[in-house]
Design a protein around this motif. Structure first.
Motif, PDB file in Angstrom:
ATOM      1  N   GLY A  30      21.575  28.993  22.184  1.00 54.65           N
ATOM      2  CA  GLY A  30      21.272  28.310  23.436  1.00 54.65           C
ATOM      3  C   GLY A  30      22.485  28.127  24.299  1.00 54.65           C
ATOM      4  N   ALA A  31      22.275  28.165  25.580  1.00 50.79           N
ATOM      5  CA  ALA A  31      23.323  27.825  26.527  1.00 50.79           C
ATOM      6  C   ALA A  31      22.869  26.584  27.273  1.00 50.79           C
ATOM      7  CB  ALA A  31      23.570  28.974  27.483  1.00 50.79           C
ATOM      8  N   ASP A 119      27.983  29.474  28.523  1.00 50.87           N
ATOM      9  CA  ASP A 119      28.239  28.288  29.343  1.00 50.87           C
ATOM     10  C   ASP A 119      29.474  27.615  28.773  1.00 50.87           C
ATOM     11  OD1 ASP A 119      28.368  25.788  30.538  1.00 50.87           O
ATOM     12  OD2 ASP A 119      26.191  25.525  30.571  1.00 50.87           O
ATOM     13  N   VAL A 120      30.540  27.543  29.559  1.00 53.26           N
ATOM     14  CA  VAL A 120      31.812  27.027  29.028  1.00 53.26           C
ATOM     15  C   VAL A 120      31.764  25.542  28.709  1.00 53.26           C
ATOM     16  CG1 VAL A 120      33.232  28.811  30.134  1.00 53.26           C
ATOM     17  CG2 VAL A 120      32.848  26.623  31.317  1.00 53.26           C
ATOM     18  N   LEU A 126      29.944  28.883  23.747  1.00 54.89           N
ATOM     19  CA  LEU A 126      31.265  29.537  23.793  1.00 54.89           C
ATOM     20  C   LEU A 126      31.586  30.211  22.460  1.00 54.89           C
ATOM     21  CD1 LEU A 126      33.993  27.328  25.555  1.00 54.89           C
ATOM     22  CD2 LEU A 126      33.529  29.742  25.948  1.00 54.89           C
ATOM     23  N   ALA A 127      31.249  29.521  21.357  1.00 58.81           N
ATOM     24  CA  ALA A 127      31.524  30.097  20.033  1.00 58.81           C
ATOM     25  C   ALA A 127      30.721  31.374  19.838  1.00 58.81           C
ATOM     26  CB  ALA A 127      31.195  29.079  18.943  1.00 58.81           C
ATOM     27  N   SER A 128      29.461  31.348  20.265  1.00 60.19           N
ATOM     28  CA  SER A 128      28.609  32.533  20.139  1.00 60.19           C
ATOM     29  C   SER A 128      29.158  33.676  20.993  1.00 60.19           C
ATOM     30  CB  SER A 128      27.191  32.131  20.547  1.00 60.19           C
ATOM     31  OG  SER A 128      26.440  33.223  20.906  1.00 60.19           O
ATOM     32  N   PHE A 129      29.678  33.346  22.178  1.00 55.02           N
ATOM     33  CA  PHE A 129      30.291  34.371  23.035  1.00 55.02           C
ATOM     34  C   PHE A 129      31.439  35.055  22.299  1.00 55.02           C
ATOM     35  CE2 PHE A 129      33.558  35.651  26.075  1.00 55.02           C
ATOM     36  CZ  PHE A 129      32.846  36.412  26.985  1.00 55.02           C
ATOM     37  N   PHE A 130      32.342  34.254  21.736  1.00 54.21           N
ATOM     38  CA  PHE A 130      33.515  34.866  21.098  1.00 54.21           C
ATOM     39  C   PHE A 130      33.165  35.540  19.771  1.00 54.21           C
ATOM     40  CE2 PHE A 130      35.884  32.447  24.275  1.00 54.21           C
ATOM     41  CZ  PHE A 130      36.732  33.459  24.710  1.00 54.21           C
ATOM     42  N   TYR A 171      40.265  25.140  27.789  1.00 60.74           N
ATOM     43  CA  TYR A 171      40.888  24.785  26.506  1.00 60.74           C
ATOM     44  C   TYR A 171      40.098  25.396  25.346  1.00 60.74           C
ATOM     45  CZ  TYR A 171      42.464  21.790  22.633  1.00 60.74           C
ATOM     46  OH  TYR A 171      42.944  21.326  21.429  1.00 60.74           O
ATOM     47  N   HIS A 172      38.795  25.175  25.346  1.00 61.46           N
ATOM     48  CA  HIS A 172      37.989  25.665  24.221  1.00 61.46           C
ATOM     49  C   HIS A 172      37.857  27.178  24.240  1.00 61.46           C
ATOM     50  CE1 HIS A 172      37.191  21.811  22.501  1.00 61.46           C
ATOM     51  NE2 HIS A 172      36.804  21.337  23.669  1.00 61.46           N
TER      52      HIS A 172
END
Ligand SMILES: NC(=O)c1ccc[n+]([C@@H]2O[C@H](COP(=O)([O-])OP(=O)(O)OC[C@H]3O[C@@H](n4cnc5c(N)ncnc54)[C@H](OP(=O)(O)O)[C@@H]3O)[C@@H](O)[C@H]2O)c1
Length: 298
Positions: A30-31, A119-120, A126-130, A171-172
């Motif tokens: 989810g975002a 979604d930042v 963000l974790a799923s993106f990376f 930052y994250h």
């Protein structure tokens, strides 16, 4: 600012020669929801293509074959960085909340571009993106949505929004990218000249930009030999301001023309140029670059 609907699922795409939208894989990650400037996919490749090629020659091959992650790369400054980086021989991974915007942005970049929704302000997103990004040579996060205004007028939530989105988002993003960052790679943080010279009463936004410069110095120490720098643009005549009401935009533009040494606004390509310099220059770290036409000097 307009509101955007929630992004229900993380989606990804890779441009194919035969298609325009790329293949998308629904993962169910989810975002979150966030208010944001709406609008289209920003500037296309066409007019800037010849200039991009000229820059690619000037780059001396430093970005060739590199993977550059551009969160917010679906429009504006990030999209111009994508075009310049691809012209220099790099691959780009674009991130943002809108799959339509990302697909439209990636399409003219061909096989050099992939994209994933993110979604930042949402850490699982963000974790799923990376998780989907194998390697990061350079990282820029222009993604941010926030309110700007006087302390005595903004709600606490609006006052905190630059930090929630622009500061903690970056930052994250760096924290999650760090294990994948190449030792000779770099991070460019996005700040803004308002941090050094506030054009009007918007103290939390000014503080957020100033904090990002401090964050870069701290991260440069922690992440060395990975380089960490900041780009702090003046006002840009580009996608972000085109989403704002015409009256607000024209007043801000007139004030900026008056207050800056060069008496004009920046182009998105001029800011992208500064970012590419910071990606490519192997001996610059912990620095802030102000492509602002001399605004902070006066
Ligand atoms: N333009 C200027 O005059 C100027 C001057 C100084 C500093 N800056 C800084 O530059 C950054 C904005 O870049 P820009 O001018 O290129 O604006 P932009 O065209 O609006 O780009 C922002 C991009 O970020 C994405 N985004 C916004 N919120 C997001 C979120 N929560 N998660 C993921 N993606 C998000 C947007 O796409 P979606 O809406 O689809 O997610 C959009 O593609 C900001 O940090 C701003 O403070 C801009």
């Amino acid at each position: 600012m307009s509101t955007r609907p929630p992004v229900p699922d993380a989606e990804s795409g890779r441009h194919t020669d035969s298609g325009t939208g790329g293949s998308r894989t629904k993962t169910g990650a989810g975002a979150g929801t966030e208010t944001g400037a709406g609008g289209g996919a920003g500037a296309g490749a066409g007019a800037g293509a010849r200039a991009d090629v000229a820059r690619s020659r000037a780059d001396g091959g430093r970005l060739g074959g590199r993977t550059i992650v551009l969160i917010g790369g679906g429009s504006g400054i990030g999209l111009r960085v994508a075009h310049q980086a691809v012209a220099a021989g790099a691959r780009v991974v674009l991130g943002g909340r809108s799959p339509e915007r990302l697909a439209a942005a990636a399409e003219p970049l061909g096989n050099a571009a992939t994209w994933h929704t993110v979604d930042v302000t949402d850490r699982p997103s963000l974790a799923s993106f990376f998780d989907r990004v194998e390697r990061v040579d350079h990282l820029l996060t222009t993604a941010a949505t926030y309110q700007v205004g006087p302390m005595r007028e903004l709600s606490d939530e609006d006052a905190e929004s630059p930090f929630v989105s622009k500061f903690w988002g970056q930052y994250h993003a760096v924290r999650l990218a760090a294990p994948k960052l190449a030792a000779d790679g770099s991070v460019v943080l996005m700040s803004g000249a308002a941090g050094a010279r506030p054009p009007g009463p918007a103290p939390a936004y000014a503080a957020c930009n100033a904090a990002l410069e401090g964050l870069a110095r701290g991260l440069a120490v922690e992440l060395a030999p990975v380089r960490v720098n900041v780009v702090s643009p003046g006002t840009v005549d580009g996608n972000l301001w085109q989403q704002r009401p015409a009256g607000t935009r024209e007043a801000a533009f007139a004030q900026y023309r008056r207050d800056t040494l060069l008496h004009r606004l920046a182009t998105e390509d001029e800011i992208a140029d500064a970012v590419l310099f910071l990606f490519g220059n192997g001996y610059t770290t912990g620095s802030t670059l102000y492509p602002d036409g001399g605004y902070t000097l006066r």
